[in-house]
Motif scaffolding. Structure first.
Motif, PDB file in Angstrom:
ATOM      1  N   VAL A 154       3.742  11.609  -1.690  1.00 33.27           N
ATOM      2  CA  VAL A 154       3.249  10.476  -0.902  1.00 33.27           C
ATOM      3  C   VAL A 154       3.977   9.210  -1.340  1.00 33.27           C
ATOM      4  O   VAL A 154       4.433   8.430  -0.506  1.00 33.27           O
ATOM      5  CB  VAL A 154       1.722  10.336  -1.079  1.00 33.27           C
ATOM      6  N   ALA A 155       4.105   9.068  -2.674  1.00 36.53           N
ATOM      7  CA  ALA A 155       4.768   7.876  -3.194  1.00 36.53           C
ATOM      8  C   ALA A 155       6.199   7.778  -2.678  1.00 36.53           C
ATOM      9  O   ALA A 155       6.633   6.723  -2.233  1.00 36.53           O
ATOM     10  CB  ALA A 155       4.766   7.947  -4.715  1.00 36.53           C
ATOM     11  N   LEU A 156       6.897   8.919  -2.687  1.00 35.80           N
ATOM     12  CA  LEU A 156       8.291   8.925  -2.214  1.00 35.80           C
ATOM     13  C   LEU A 156       8.382   8.532  -0.748  1.00 35.80           C
ATOM     14  O   LEU A 156       9.205   7.712  -0.353  1.00 35.80           O
ATOM     15  CB  LEU A 156       8.893  10.330  -2.383  1.00 35.80           C
ATOM     16  N   ALA A 157       7.471   9.109   0.035  1.00 31.06           N
ATOM     17  CA  ALA A 157       7.477   8.820   1.478  1.00 31.06           C
ATOM     18  C   ALA A 157       7.188   7.357   1.721  1.00 31.06           C
ATOM     19  O   ALA A 157       7.840   6.716   2.562  1.00 31.06           O
ATOM     20  CB  ALA A 157       6.453   9.705   2.186  1.00 31.06           C
ATOM     21  N   CYS A 158       6.202   6.792   0.969  1.00 34.88           N
ATOM     22  CA  CYS A 158       5.835   5.400   1.205  1.00 34.88           C
ATOM     23  C   CYS A 158       6.927   4.449   0.750  1.00 34.88           C
ATOM     24  O   CYS A 158       7.160   3.418   1.371  1.00 34.88           O
ATOM     25  CB  CYS A 158       4.525   5.096   0.503  1.00 34.88           C
ATOM     26  N   THR A 159       7.597   4.804  -0.345  1.00 38.43           N
ATOM     27  CA  THR A 159       8.720   3.984  -0.801  1.00 38.43           C
ATOM     28  C   THR A 159       9.777   3.947   0.291  1.00 38.43           C
ATOM     29  O   THR A 159      10.302   2.882   0.632  1.00 38.43           O
ATOM     30  CB  THR A 159       9.344   4.589  -2.068  1.00 38.43           C
ATOM     31  N   ALA A 160      10.082   5.105   0.839  1.00 35.17           N
ATOM     32  CA  ALA A 160      11.071   5.163   1.924  1.00 35.17           C
ATOM     33  C   ALA A 160      10.590   4.371   3.119  1.00 35.17           C
ATOM     34  O   ALA A 160      11.363   3.635   3.750  1.00 35.17           O
ATOM     35  CB  ALA A 160      11.308   6.621   2.334  1.00 35.17           C
ATOM     36  N   ALA A 161       9.280   4.441   3.418  1.00 37.18           N
ATOM     37  CA  ALA A 161       8.724   3.741   4.584  1.00 37.18           C
ATOM     38  C   ALA A 161       8.825   2.240   4.400  1.00 37.18           C
ATOM     39  O   ALA A 161       9.143   1.518   5.337  1.00 37.18           O
ATOM     40  CB  ALA A 161       7.269   4.160   4.781  1.00 37.18           C
ATOM     41  N   ARG A 162       8.533   1.858   3.153  1.00 35.47           N
ATOM     42  CA  ARG A 162       8.626   0.411   2.899  1.00 35.47           C
ATOM     43  C   ARG A 162      10.066  -0.047   3.089  1.00 35.47           C
ATOM     44  O   ARG A 162      10.338  -1.066   3.679  1.00 35.47           O
ATOM     45  CB  ARG A 162       8.139   0.107   1.473  1.00 35.47           C
ATOM     46  N   LYS A 163      10.984   0.731   2.531  1.00 32.38           N
ATOM     47  CA  LYS A 163      12.403   0.344   2.643  1.00 32.38           C
ATOM     48  C   LYS A 163      12.832   0.258   4.090  1.00 32.38           C
ATOM     49  O   LYS A 163      13.512  -0.655   4.506  1.00 32.38           O
ATOM     50  CB  LYS A 163      13.282   1.392   1.927  1.00 32.38           C
ATOM     51  N   LEU A 164      12.398   1.202   4.840  1.00 29.92           N
ATOM     52  CA  LEU A 164      12.842   1.278   6.245  1.00 29.92           C
ATOM     53  C   LEU A 164      12.012   0.370   7.153  1.00 29.92           C
ATOM     54  O   LEU A 164      12.376   0.124   8.285  1.00 29.92           O
ATOM     55  CB  LEU A 164      12.733   2.722   6.764  1.00 29.92           C
ATOM     56  N   ALA A 165      10.848  -0.018   6.639  1.00 33.96           N
ATOM     57  CA  ALA A 165       9.861  -0.768   7.437  1.00 33.96           C
ATOM     58  C   ALA A 165       9.483   0.001   8.673  1.00 33.96           C
ATOM     59  O   ALA A 165       9.307  -0.550   9.765  1.00 33.96           O
ATOM     60  CB  ALA A 165      10.392  -2.164   7.791  1.00 33.96           C
ATOM     61  N   SER A 166       9.408   1.318   8.505  1.00 35.60           N
ATOM     62  CA  SER A 166       8.980   2.193   9.620  1.00 35.60           C
ATOM     63  C   SER A 166       8.429   3.481   9.022  1.00 35.60           C
ATOM     64  O   SER A 166       8.607   3.736   7.827  1.00 35.60           O
ATOM     65  CB  SER A 166      10.178   2.516  10.519  1.00 35.60           C
TER      66      SER A 166
ATOM     67  N   GLY B 193      -0.893  -4.811   5.104  1.00 33.92           N
ATOM     68  CA  GLY B 193      -0.584  -4.333   3.746  1.00 33.92           C
ATOM     69  C   GLY B 193      -1.165  -2.950   3.539  1.00 33.92           C
ATOM     70  O   GLY B 193      -2.173  -2.591   4.125  1.00 33.92           O
ATOM     71  N   GLY B 194      -0.504  -2.203   2.777  1.00 33.46           N
ATOM     72  CA  GLY B 194      -0.955  -0.833   2.527  1.00 33.46           C
ATOM     73  C   GLY B 194      -0.300   0.168   3.467  1.00 33.46           C
ATOM     74  O   GLY B 194       0.613  -0.180   4.226  1.00 33.46           O
ATOM     75  N   TYR B 195      -0.804   1.416   3.396  1.00 29.80           N
ATOM     76  CA  TYR B 195      -0.173   2.497   4.159  1.00 29.80           C
ATOM     77  C   TYR B 195      -1.218   3.408   4.737  1.00 29.80           C
ATOM     78  O   TYR B 195      -2.285   3.583   4.157  1.00 29.80           O
ATOM     79  CB  TYR B 195       0.725   3.342   3.255  1.00 29.80           C
ATOM     80  N   LEU B 196      -0.874   3.970   5.844  1.00 30.29           N
ATOM     81  CA  LEU B 196      -1.689   5.078   6.360  1.00 30.29           C
ATOM     82  C   LEU B 196      -0.900   6.355   6.069  1.00 30.29           C
ATOM     83  O   LEU B 196       0.284   6.439   6.388  1.00 30.29           O
ATOM     84  CB  LEU B 196      -1.912   4.944   7.871  1.00 30.29           C
TER      85      LEU B 196
ATOM     86  N   GLY C 161      13.403  10.172   6.257  1.00 31.80           N
ATOM     87  CA  GLY C 161      12.965  10.592   4.914  1.00 31.80           C
ATOM     88  C   GLY C 161      12.941  12.079   4.703  1.00 31.80           C
ATOM     89  O   GLY C 161      12.851  12.541   3.576  1.00 31.80           O
ATOM     90  N   ALA C 162      13.003  12.830   5.701  1.00 33.17           N
ATOM     91  CA  ALA C 162      12.992  14.305   5.535  1.00 33.17           C
ATOM     92  C   ALA C 162      13.722  14.979   6.687  1.00 33.17           C
ATOM     93  O   ALA C 162      13.908  14.380   7.735  1.00 33.17           O
ATOM     94  CB  ALA C 162      11.557  14.800   5.499  1.00 33.17           C
TER      95      ALA C 162
END
Ligand code: ADP
Length: 687
Positions: free
Chosen positions: A151-163, A192-195, A253-254
């Motif tokens: 989850v952390a990896l995915a969210c880090t990628a999401a934050r970077k991509l802003a998507s 702020g935060g993630y789903l 991300g995948a």
């Protein structure tokens, strides 16, 4: 050379036979090779067509599968995109941590592919989380803390991509056994935060990909190395062929690989109508090929039979000794056999290219033959028993032939010309001639026998009168002697003694002839050749004086005696001398001389080569000589050129000489006339 001939011909014949055999082998092999080539070509063609049709079918199936896979990928992408929107919509304005789970629970009911939804703050701490109602809970809240690496990896990628971004898939074990392959989706939210949504890969396939796929397919997510992560769909059936299509789903991300396996039940041999059609046509082609091969074999056999019967017919025509000739309705020669060519001496080409007038027609008879041909062409039937004719050879000599002619009918029983058979009858004629001559000889012998009988009879009848003449003459002589010789008596006595001598001689002649005719053993005696000549000389001189002929005598000295039947040899001498004198009895012929010669000789011609000495008697004249015609029949009994002749003299002379072992010959005398010579054996050998 002649001794070498048979082996050479045999070798040639053997070589010829071997050549013919090799040639027939070669042509048979060639024929079989062609058929084999054709069969191989047809099989290759059929194989290629079936293979191409099969490949086409496979390609079609593969293409359909590729299309299905592409559709499934599209559906998956679309579904994932829609899910992101739904997720984003759940966190509408005014929704807080207490209300969100209610919204999320609604979403989870609609989306069976989700296992869990979480709302996390910016520090990744879970604010709220809810699990799917369709499954047993598989996550432990404590476990799903902030440190959840995926989850952390995915969210880090999401934050970077802003998507939204996805984690790579991972396996979640479940109690009591088994587990699920899952993938996380992390969606950054504006406040702020993630789903975070956890996808079950298997349910993802079921919900988003399965509706577009058909039943006979298996769909799975795989890793790059082919490891299956989740699979749905039918199990592969045995006896089927598998088609596979793979496509990459590149998510932020995948990355996931979608693999679709499809199978078709035994489509290999007749995949579709086209192949079936091609196969049917091919089978028809092969059947036609087989029928053709059979037909060709039958044809070959028929050809072979025909060639054999033709060869047999030709051999018959060539070996028959009767000449055969066919003419068309215009009289042109259309066929001749070798026997006919040999008979007339012309080649088949010369005969068949001849004009209306055949080259073997004798020139003097051509007109008549042309007329005969015209009659035949006009439909005149020839006699069934044949007719005789005369033909001419190429060298100009004529020969008789017997001709049989018959109309030549074709298969429709229509007359197309005339067929003629010829038999050369020259040999037959020759035999007839010989038999005629021997018949004549027989008749002559019969006549000769009659003459012999008559001679025998005459000799018998004449013996007594001659004996009477002789005794009367002797009696008269005795009377004259008794009455003392007077002046005139001497001459009368002389004349009477001559009468007695001649009567005695006549008696001897008659006895000799009688013996000769009766074939009794004749008495051979040794006589001096001089005496033989002297015995006939008075009679010869008598005739010579009448005909004005000079008689010349040449007797070699000291000749041995001759062993002979004296009377008969005297007759031979007398006969030859008489013939010679008669040959000189021509008006105006001067220097008439008859030579009588006796000398030693070797046996002439075919006489025996024993040790006896031989004497040769020759009677030469200067008369008319002997012409070739007379020469041919000179010794034939009853042949004579004289009106008063008997024609027996020479034939008897030869018989007498040959009975003594000698030979009677004649030759032309120089400068004129003829010499008759005969040999007789000497009484004692000459040393
Ligand atoms: P003949 O004397 O009865 O005719 P021959 O047998 O003695 O029978 O002779 C046969 C024929 O042979 C004669 O008619 C004659 O034509 C021919 N001939 C025989 N001797 C002579 C000769 N010396 N010269 C020519 N012709 C001869």
């Amino acid at each position: 050379m002649a001794a070498l001939a048979p082996p050479v011909t045999q070798v040639l014949r053997r070589a010829f036979l071997r050549l013919a055999f090799l040639r027939s082998l070669h042509s048979a092999w060639q024929r079989w090779f062609l058929w084999l080539l054709l069969a191989v070509l047809v099989v290759v063609l059929l194989g290629t067509v079936v293979w191409l049709a099969g490949r086409h079918e496979v390609e079609q199936v593969q293409n359909a599968l590729e299309r299905d896979t592409a559709d499934a990928v599209g559906d998956l992408r679309g579904g994932l995109q829609r899910n992101i929107q739904s997720l984003r919509a759940s966190l509408a304005v005014g929704v807080d941590a207490e209300r969100w789970p209610i919204e999320a629970a609604g979403l989870l009911r609609e989306h069976r592919e989700w296992l869990r939804l979480e709302w996390r703050n910016a520090a990744m701490q879970p604010l709220a989380a809810i699990d799917t109602p369709y499954r047993r809970r598989i996550f432990d809240d404590i476990e799903r803390g902030a440190e959840q690496p995926d989850v952390a990896l995915a969210c880090t990628a999401a934050r970077k991509l802003a998507s939204p971004a996805y984690s790579s898939s991972h396996y979640v074990p479940m109690e009591p056994g088994g587990g699920l392959e899952v993938m996380e989706l992390c969606l950054p939210v504006e406040r702020g935060g993630y789903l975070v949504a956890t996808y079950s890969l298997r349910d993802l396939l079921t919900e988003l990909a399965a509706p577009t796929l058909s039943r006979g397919q298996e769909v799975s997510f795989t890793e790059a190395d082919g490891t299956r992560l989740a699979t749905i769909g039918a199990q592969r059936r045995t006896g089927t062929r598998v088609f596979t299509s793979q496509q990459l789903i590149d998510l932020p991300g995948a990355a996931l690989m979608l693999r679709v396996d499809g199978w078709r039940a035994a489509p290999d041999v007749f995949p579709n109508l086209l192949t079936a059609l091609v196969t049917a046509v091919s089978i028809a082609l092969v059947s036609v090929l087989i029928l053709l091969a059979r037909d060709s074999r039958r044809r070959l056999r028929a050809e072979h039979d025909l060639a054999e019967s033709l060869a047999f017919r030709k051999a018959m025509e060539d070996s028959v000794i009767t000449g055969l000739r066919a003419r068309d309705m215009q009289g042109r020669i259309t066929y001749v056999n070798p026997a006919f060519c040999e008979m007339v001496g012309f080649t088949p080409e010369e005969l068949m290219n001849a004009s209306n007038e055949a080259p073997y027609w004798p020139t003097e008879l051509a007109h008549e033959y042309q007329h005969r041909q015209a009659v035949r062409l006009a439909g005149g039937m020839p006699p069934r028993e044949g007719f005789e004719s005369v033909f001419m050879r190429k060298d100009g000599s004529r020969f008789p032939v017997l001709i049989f002619e018959a109309p030549l009918l074709n298969a429709q029983r229509m007359q197309t010309g005339w067929m003629s058979a010829f038999i050369d009858t020259s040999e037959q004629r020759r035999i007839e001639e010989i038999s005629r001559a021997s018949q004549e000889r027989l008749q002559a012998s019969a006549r000769l026998a009659t003459v012999g009988e008559m001679a025998s009879l005459l000799s018998h009848e004449l013996t007594q009168p001659l004996a009477a003449i002789s005794s009367y003459a002797n009696g008269s002589l005795n009377l004259l002697r008794a009455e003392h010789a007077s002046a005139g008596n001497g001459e009368v006595a002389m004349a009477i003694s001559r009468i007695a001598e001649q009567a005695e001689r006549a008696g001897q002649v008659i006895r000799s002839v009688h013996d000769f005719v009766r074939r009794r053993d004749r008495t051979r005696e040794a006589v001096a050749p001089q005496l033989l000549i002297e015995a006939v000389l008075p009679l010869v001189r008598l005739q010579a004086r009448k005909l004005g002929v000079r008689v010349e005598l040449q007797v070699e000295e000291r000749l041995p005696n001759v062993l002979c039947d004296r009377t008969l040899v005297e007759q031979v001498l007398l006969n030859l001398a008489r013939n010679g004198m008669q040959a000189m009895d021509m008006p105006g012929l001067g220097g008439r001389t008859l030579s009588l010669r006796v000398h030693r000789a070797h046996p002439i011609g075919g006489a025996t080569s024993d040790a006896r000495a031989w004497l040769e008697f020759a009677v030469a004249d200067v008369g008319c000589g002997i012409s070739a015609e007379v020469e041919a029949r000179l010794f034939t009994p009853f042949f004579t050129t004289r009106p008063d002749g008997m024609g027996l003299g020479l034939s008897l002379c030869r018989t007498v000489v040959e009975q003594h072992g000698g030979v009677l010959l004649f030759a032309a005398n120089q400068p004129r006339g003829t010499v008759f010579r005969f040999t007789l054996p000497a009484a004692a050998p000459i040393h």
